[in-house]
Design an enzyme around this catalytic site. Structure first.
Site, PDB file in Angstrom:
ATOM      1  N   THR A  49       0.860  -1.183   0.000  1.00 30.29           N
ATOM      2  CA  THR A  49       0.000   0.000   0.000  1.00 30.29           C
ATOM      3  C   THR A  49       0.900   1.239   0.000  1.00 30.29           C
ATOM      4  OG1 THR A  49      -0.112   0.368   2.401  1.00 30.29           O
ATOM      5  CG2 THR A  49      -1.576  -1.324   1.477  1.00 30.29           C
ATOM      6  N   CYS A  50       0.296   2.419   0.112  1.00 33.22           N
ATOM      7  CA  CYS A  50       1.098   3.638   0.129  1.00 33.22           C
ATOM      8  C   CYS A  50       1.919   3.746   1.407  1.00 33.22           C
ATOM      9  CB  CYS A  50       0.199   4.867  -0.021  1.00 33.22           C
ATOM     10  SG  CYS A  50      -1.042   5.033   1.281  1.00 33.22           S
ATOM     11  N   ARG A  52       2.929   0.831   3.362  1.00 35.36           N
ATOM     12  CA  ARG A  52       3.637  -0.384   3.770  1.00 35.36           C
ATOM     13  C   ARG A  52       3.823  -1.345   2.609  1.00 35.36           C
ATOM     14  NH1 ARG A  52       1.841  -2.336   8.338  1.00 35.36           N
ATOM     15  NH2 ARG A  52       0.560  -0.532   8.849  1.00 35.36           N
ATOM     16  N   GLU A 114      -8.309   4.018  10.244  1.00 31.85           N
ATOM     17  CA  GLU A 114      -8.604   4.267   8.828  1.00 31.85           C
ATOM     18  C   GLU A 114      -9.305   3.057   8.206  1.00 31.85           C
ATOM     19  OE1 GLU A 114      -7.069   2.842   6.060  1.00 31.85           O
ATOM     20  OE2 GLU A 114      -5.172   1.995   6.754  1.00 31.85           O
ATOM     21  N   GLN A 120      -7.642  -3.370   1.454  1.00 27.80           N
ATOM     22  CA  GLN A 120      -6.340  -3.636   0.840  1.00 27.80           C
ATOM     23  C   GLN A 120      -5.820  -5.022   1.225  1.00 27.80           C
ATOM     24  OE1 GLN A 120      -4.549  -0.142   2.498  1.00 27.80           O
ATOM     25  NE2 GLN A 120      -4.733   1.049   0.624  1.00 27.80           N
ATOM     26  N   GLY A 189      -6.268  10.662 -10.873  1.00 30.87           N
ATOM     27  CA  GLY A 189      -6.427   9.259 -10.481  1.00 30.87           C
ATOM     28  C   GLY A 189      -7.873   8.971 -10.128  1.00 30.87           C
TER      29      GLY A 189
END
Length: 426
Positions: A49-50, A52, A114, A120, A189
């Site tokens: 992910t952004c 990790r 979050e 994810q 995006g």
């Protein structure tokens, strides 16, 4: 069998380091394929992910598996094995399960509570499972991770006000930008992060545009959010036209560079939420550039507000790890097989005593009769116990072995109460 995780995350790596470990779907599959080339690794998963990148493995030898994982990460990043080993969080067995449960519950996230990480993690597991890189052992752990996350949501207020990296970034915009409703914003995006940004901006009355390399997807998101569409080919004009830009694409190289920048008479606020980063401009006058790692103040405030819930969540995770291993023990097929034979032996002994007492069998034939009964029982149980051993290695064996354990030990079993409830409910 052991669980092993190597984690590079916001806790131990800055954005410049994390972007050395970005993976396309094709690269993820190659990584998983390479992980399973190691003789001691039987199942694998990758979570990227952004914030990790984490390699998950089920292995028969922790040291051998770790060496192989470090080799792959070294090959990917060009960094030394020693540096990665020193920097990464490396956990195995119960500590690995605790880490997985904490990640799923969002208490290991940069933004505690979050909402994106569960999706994810689910996508990462589904990807690995559908490609055939993880089966029973990883499935068990991930399934219980989601159950733990549900408990954390139900018994704490940690997700009562849904947050995400994107929503925290929007909070930064509100702090930095005066007269927000008079500004014009571009979202680059069409992923979940972009959607959250667009919806927040529109709710604050900001004139919002969406652009994407694939225009059809930009149109879909714009229609969903009641936003406008901007031509991706005009990005060079956009960087000098918009007050606010959010970008969160999957591009493997910067899409906004210094060459595109022109002097303007207004301040620009840009938020690069992508890994690897979408914007590479250095320091430019009048442009305030924020990356994922630049939202720490809001993140720290979020953690302070949720401190009590985080402590409670850690307690739930800890108890869930213990329960998970109890559950695994309860599903171990060998003790069940042993217990079946013990129960069968006791049944033979009981019936022999009754037959002798009633005079059905002469005393002098008792030994041979008991041998014959035991042999019949063993012959009868042979195929069944063989099948039990075969089933125990299959990906979806838990319900079968769990039901067998429950039937064998209906009075005094060692299956955790939550699992008995799960069995009855199904």
């Amino acid at each position: 069998m052991h669980y092993l995780i190597v984690s590079l995350s916001h806790k131990n790596s800055d954005v410049a380091l994390r972007e050395k470990f970005t993976y396309t779907d094709e690269q993820k599959e190659t990584c998983l394929e390479n992980l399973l080339k190691c003789d001691v690794i039987s199942e694998a998963m990758i979570l990227a992910t952004c914030n990790r990148v984490e390699l998950y493995g089920c292995c028969s030898d922790i040291e051998g598996a770790l060496e192989h994982m470090l080799y792959l990460l070294t090959s990917k990043s060009g960094l030394t094995k020693e540096f990665i080993k020193e920097t990464a969080e490396i956990v195995d067995d119960s500590s690995a399960i605790h880490h997985l449960f904490a990640v799923a519950s969002s208490i290991d996230s940069m933004v505690v509570g979050e909402t994106q990480i569960a999706g994810q993690l689910k996508d990462a597991f589904k990807f690995a499972q559908e490609k055939g890189y993880c089966e029973q052992k990883m499935s068990r752990a991930v399934e219980h991770a989601f159950k733990t996350a549900a408990k954390v949501r139900n018994f704490t207020e940690i997700s009562s006000k849904p947050v995400s990296v994107a929503s925290v970034a929007i909070a930064q915009v509100k702090e930095k930008v005066a007269n927000l409703s008079e500004k014009k914003a571009l979202v680059i995006g069409v992923g979940e992060m972009s959607e959250i940004c667009a919806k927040h901006l529109i709710s604050y009355g900001v004139e919002t545009y969406i652009t994407n390399r694939t225009k059809e997807k930009a149109i879909q998101l714009a229609d969903m959010c009641a936003a406008n569409v901007y031509e991706f080919g005009d990005l060079d004009k956009a960087v000098n036209e918009f007050d606010i830009i959010f970008t969160a694409t999957s591009a493997q190289y910067p899409i906004i560079t210094s060459e595109l920048i022109e002097d303007v008479d207004f301040e620009r606020f840009w938020f690069d939420l992508a890994i690897p980063r979408d914007i590479e401009i250095g320091c430019k006058k009048g442009i305030y550039l924020f990356s994922i790692d630049d939202i720490k103040d809001v993140v720290n405030a979020n953690k302070a507000q949720r401190e009590q819930d985080v402590r409670k969540a850690h307690g739930i995770v800890g108890r869930s790890v213990v329960a998970f291993y109890e559950w695994l023990d309860a599903l171990n097929v060998e003790p069940m097989i042993k217990e079946i034979y013990i129960k069968a032996q006791k049944a033979v002994e009981t019936e022999m005593a009754r037959a002798l007492k009633k005079g059905f069998i002469p005393e002098e034939c008792a030994t041979e009769a008991e041998k014959m009964a035991n042999q019949a029982i063993k012959r009868f149980l042979h195929d069944m116990t063989k099948k039990m051993r075969e089933v125990s290695t299959e990906a979806k064996s838990d319900s079968t072995t769990g039901a067998m354990q429950y039937m064998l030990n209906s009075q005094n079993d060692n299956i955790p109460d939550k699992y008995k409830h799960y069995m009855k409910k199904d």
